[in-house]
Design a protein around this motif. Structure first.
Motif, PDB file in Angstrom:
ATOM      1  N   HIS A 414      42.044 -28.914  39.650  1.00 51.82           N
ATOM      2  CA  HIS A 414      42.683 -27.984  40.589  1.00 51.82           C
ATOM      3  C   HIS A 414      43.696 -27.130  39.837  1.00 51.82           C
ATOM      4  O   HIS A 414      43.735 -25.900  40.012  1.00 51.82           O
ATOM      5  CB  HIS A 414      43.382 -28.762  41.706  1.00 51.82           C
ATOM      6  CG  HIS A 414      44.107 -27.886  42.684  1.00 51.82           C
ATOM      7  ND1 HIS A 414      43.530 -27.467  43.862  1.00 51.82           N
ATOM      8  CD2 HIS A 414      45.348 -27.324  42.647  1.00 51.82           C
ATOM      9  CE1 HIS A 414      44.389 -26.681  44.504  1.00 51.82           C
ATOM     10  NE2 HIS A 414      45.500 -26.586  43.797  1.00 51.82           N
ATOM     11  N   TRP A 415      44.502 -27.765  38.993  1.00 50.84           N
ATOM     12  CA  TRP A 415      45.464 -27.012  38.175  1.00 50.84           C
ATOM     13  C   TRP A 415      44.731 -26.052  37.244  1.00 50.84           C
ATOM     14  O   TRP A 415      45.148 -24.906  37.069  1.00 50.84           O
ATOM     15  CB  TRP A 415      46.318 -27.996  37.375  1.00 50.84           C
ATOM     16  CG  TRP A 415      47.077 -27.333  36.271  1.00 50.84           C
ATOM     17  CD1 TRP A 415      48.293 -26.733  36.361  1.00 50.84           C
ATOM     18  CD2 TRP A 415      46.667 -27.193  34.914  1.00 50.84           C
ATOM     19  NE1 TRP A 415      48.665 -26.226  35.141  1.00 50.84           N
ATOM     20  CE2 TRP A 415      47.680 -26.489  34.236  1.00 50.84           C
ATOM     21  CE3 TRP A 415      45.533 -27.593  34.198  1.00 50.84           C
ATOM     22  CZ2 TRP A 415      47.596 -26.179  32.884  1.00 50.84           C
ATOM     23  CZ3 TRP A 415      45.446 -27.283  32.854  1.00 50.84           C
ATOM     24  CH2 TRP A 415      46.475 -26.586  32.212  1.00 50.84           C
ATOM     25  N   ASN A 416      43.648 -26.518  36.636  1.00 50.52           N
ATOM     26  CA  ASN A 416      42.909 -25.696  35.679  1.00 50.52           C
ATOM     27  C   ASN A 416      42.388 -24.411  36.327  1.00 50.52           C
ATOM     28  O   ASN A 416      42.304 -23.364  35.675  1.00 50.52           O
ATOM     29  CB  ASN A 416      41.737 -26.500  35.104  1.00 50.52           C
ATOM     30  CG  ASN A 416      41.037 -25.780  33.977  1.00 50.52           C
ATOM     31  OD1 ASN A 416      41.621 -25.507  32.937  1.00 50.52           O
ATOM     32  ND2 ASN A 416      39.761 -25.461  34.175  1.00 50.52           N
ATOM     33  N   GLY A 417      42.062 -24.477  37.606  1.00 52.82           N
ATOM     34  CA  GLY A 417      41.554 -23.303  38.300  1.00 52.82           C
ATOM     35  C   GLY A 417      42.633 -22.452  38.942  1.00 52.82           C
ATOM     36  O   GLY A 417      42.331 -21.390  39.503  1.00 52.82           O
ATOM     37  N   ASP A 418      43.880 -22.902  38.860  1.00 55.44           N
ATOM     38  CA  ASP A 418      45.003 -22.164  39.456  1.00 55.44           C
ATOM     39  C   ASP A 418      45.510 -21.154  38.425  1.00 55.44           C
ATOM     40  O   ASP A 418      46.493 -21.384  37.723  1.00 55.44           O
ATOM     41  CB  ASP A 418      46.107 -23.153  39.850  1.00 55.44           C
ATOM     42  CG  ASP A 418      47.162 -22.522  40.744  1.00 55.44           C
ATOM     43  OD1 ASP A 418      47.074 -21.310  41.012  1.00 55.44           O
ATOM     44  OD2 ASP A 418      48.082 -23.250  41.171  1.00 55.44           O
ATOM     45  N   ILE A 419      44.826 -20.026  38.344  1.00 56.73           N
ATOM     46  CA  ILE A 419      45.021 -19.091  37.239  1.00 56.73           C
ATOM     47  C   ILE A 419      46.305 -18.279  37.381  1.00 56.73           C
ATOM     48  O   ILE A 419      46.845 -18.123  38.478  1.00 56.73           O
ATOM     49  CB  ILE A 419      43.804 -18.146  37.103  1.00 56.73           C
ATOM     50  CG1 ILE A 419      43.523 -17.430  38.437  1.00 56.73           C
ATOM     51  CG2 ILE A 419      42.583 -18.930  36.696  1.00 56.73           C
ATOM     52  CD1 ILE A 419      43.920 -16.028  38.484  1.00 56.73           C
TER      53      ILE A 419
END
Length: 580
Positions: A414-419
């Motif tokens: 989820h963090w990785n996709g929170d650009i």
């Protein structure tokens, strides 16, 4: 000796009871694979015999490589087309893409091994290229590997037995659901890795209690509430990378580095960077260095302390090195008691595969993608995904587009996709000056705020952590920090990579780390004499920090967010972390 066309017979045809009309059974697929394969074997036998006579192919090394490829392919097909030849009981393939039992059916095992034979020869062929500079060869290898990963039979519905079985079982509903997933990703311009509704920042993630005590146009400063009666006199200021959101260090409570640090009796401050927009088109690296110094000075003044401990993660660690060099040049180095670097590079000579994206063509493309003065974070996300295409692209194509599976909840993804968006001016200069030209390690080659800087003047005690499997900041590159600083450096090599190697709480009992107190000239020398310790490196860091922290003070007054000279502006995690 090669088999003749009459040596083998096709497998018996049959049908899978209950198979849906219109979909071929596995037995039918095997039959047609045998027919096509027998034809390919016949052509290979003919081609192998005629290979030395191929016009234009007269280089001995080239002929040998082609001969090896055709021989390996012919041997593979001959084994599968000989009765009983395909049956080789044993462990499932090590490659997790092919571990399902369905891939051990003869027809699909043949597909798998054919693919792996071709992939192996393609990648081995890069090593055999003559007259190609090493950097160009690595770029070719990177592109070839990306092609090889894309052409995997696991990525296509009719060469993946798991997808075929799933399609028959659901009568195509998996493909319909997968199409919905794909269309949604196309609409948002980003590959989805996890259930987007499973987590919310401030509810499930970034929940460590604290307050925003300062806000500037570039960053918010968060002060976290103490959980012990006394705290270390010297506070800790953390600088996360602005390429991502700060809460990688404050995921769920059991994974949160920030929460753990407060439990160790540290007064913790976190910088939360603002995602770039058109108003930040002129923001440069100097602005981030000035912001780090501003945060350090703010904390010193708030708590009335002489110095602070600092942490810089990834690009913020690179910037912290420049900050320390600037403070040293100004005679103000004593304002930082220690510096910790999480997977941060200062010498980019061996910076890994990201260097493939810093030639003139790539830099021109980045400039073209930033007409409003900032780079959309989706482009950076795609770049990082490409570095691990098998795991971060094709794995999700197979599972979520072809198999139609639901997305699993995973806080890290989820963090990785929170650009976040990046200031274009900073981004281009960072790629040019550091990745391409490696100026930071050349004394005086870079000036910050009008002052030439020299890393060899940095005498601040430093703790340098690298990830053994880091594909973004390779351990060999991070190691070079030890060769440029003048002060004492403790280097620790952690198991895993750029994220999991850092976010590894002691309670999890995962991975390991290596230490070596003896002098070492290279990472290989360090590893050769290193001691391995199971579990997290966090306690090692805390023990190292405690030796440089001074005494204890009551956790009252300005040690409580909002109780000092800076009023609480709003609860953590603040405003900037949710802005797009």
């Amino acid at each position: 000796m090669a088999a003749s066309p009459t040596d083998t017979a096709p497998p018996e045809q049959g049908g899978t009871p209950g198979a849906a009309a219109g979909f071929p059974s596995l037995e039918e697929m095997q039959h047609w694979t045998w027919v096509i394969g027998r034809m390919q074997q016949m052509m290979m036998e003919q081609g192998l015999a005629a290979l030395p006579e191929v016009p234009g192919v007269n280089d001995a090394a080239t002929i040998e490589r082609l001969h090896d490829f055709w021989s390996d392919s012919l041997t593979l097909w001959q084994r599968f087309l000989t009765p009983g030849g395909a049956a080789e009981p044993g462990a499932p393939p090590a490659d997790k893409r092919f571990r399902a039992e369905a891939w051990r059916e003869p027809a699909f095992d043949l597909v798998r091994q054919s693919y792996q034979t071709i992939a192996d020869h393609l990648l081995r062929g890069i090593d055999a290229l003559d007259g190609v500079e090493p950097a160009q060869k690595e770029k070719i290898r990177f592109a070839t590997r990306a092609l090889v990963e894309a052409m995997s039979p696991a990525n296509f519905p009719w060469t993946n037995p798991e997808v075929i079985e799933r399609t028959i079982e659901t009568r195509g509903e998996n493909l319909m659901k997968g199409l919905q997933h794909m269309l949604a990703d196309i609409a948002r311009g980003q590959l989805t890795h996890t259930d987007g509704g499973a987590f919310q920042v401030g509810r499930d993630l970034a929940t460590t209690p604290g307050q925003v005590v300062k806000r500037t146009p570039l960053y918010e400063l968060i002060q976290y509430a103490p959980v012990t009666d006394t705290v270390a006199d010297t506070p800790l200021v953390i600088f996360p990378p602005w390429i991502n959101r700060f809460y990688i260090l404050d995921l769920t409570p059991e994974k949160s580095f920030i929460r753990w640090a407060t439990q160790q009796g540290l007064t913790v401050f976190m910088v939360s960077w603002r995602s770039a927009d058109a108003s930040m088109k002129d923001v440069s690296w100097d602005d981030y260095v000035r912001a780090q110094i501003d945060a350090i000075e703010t904390v010193r003044d708030l708590l009335g302390v002489k110095a602070v401990h600092t942490i810089g993660y990834c690009v913020a660690g690179t910037t912290l090195a420049a900050t320390l060099a600037l403070l040293a040049a100004r005679g103000e180095a004593d304002r930082v008691a220690s510096a910790t670097f999480f997977t941060a590079q200062v010498d980019f000579a061996e910076a890994g595969e990201l260097k493939h994206f810093v030639d003139d063509e790539q830099l021109a493309m980045i400039a073209a993608l930033s007409p409003e003065g900032f780079l959309d974070g989706r482009y950076m996300a795609a770049t990082f995904n490409l570095l691990r295409g098998r795991d971060l692209i094709w794995n999700y194509v197979t599972n979520n587009y072809l198999l139609g599976k639901d997305y699993a909840p995973f806080d890290l993804l989820h963090w990785n996709g929170d650009i976040t968006n990046l200031p274009a001016k900073w981004h281009l200069s960072y790629l040019t000056d550091l990745y391409r030209d490696n100026l930071l390690v050349k004394p005086g080659a870079i000036s910050v705020d009008g002052t030439p800087i020299d890393l060899s003047r940095v005498a601040t005690p430093s703790y340098v952590q690298a990830g053994r499997e880091d594909h973004i900041a390779p351990a060999e590159s991070v190691w070079k920090v030890t060769q440029h600083f003048a002060g004492p450096v403790r280097f620790v090599l952690a198991g895993s990579g750029h994220i999991a190697g850092v976010v590894n709480p002691p309670a999890a009992g995962k991975y390991q780390y290596w230490t070596n107190d003896a002098p070492a000239e290279s990472l290989a020398d360090f590893v050769a004499g290193a001691t391995e310790t199971k579990g997290s490196w966090w306690p090692d860091w805390q023990a190292w920090l405690a030796q440089r922290g001074g005494g204890q003070v009551p956790a009252t007054g300005a040690r409580v967010p909002g109780e000092g000279a800076l009023p609480a502006l709003e609860p953590a995690p603040g405003r900037y972390v949710t802005q797009r």
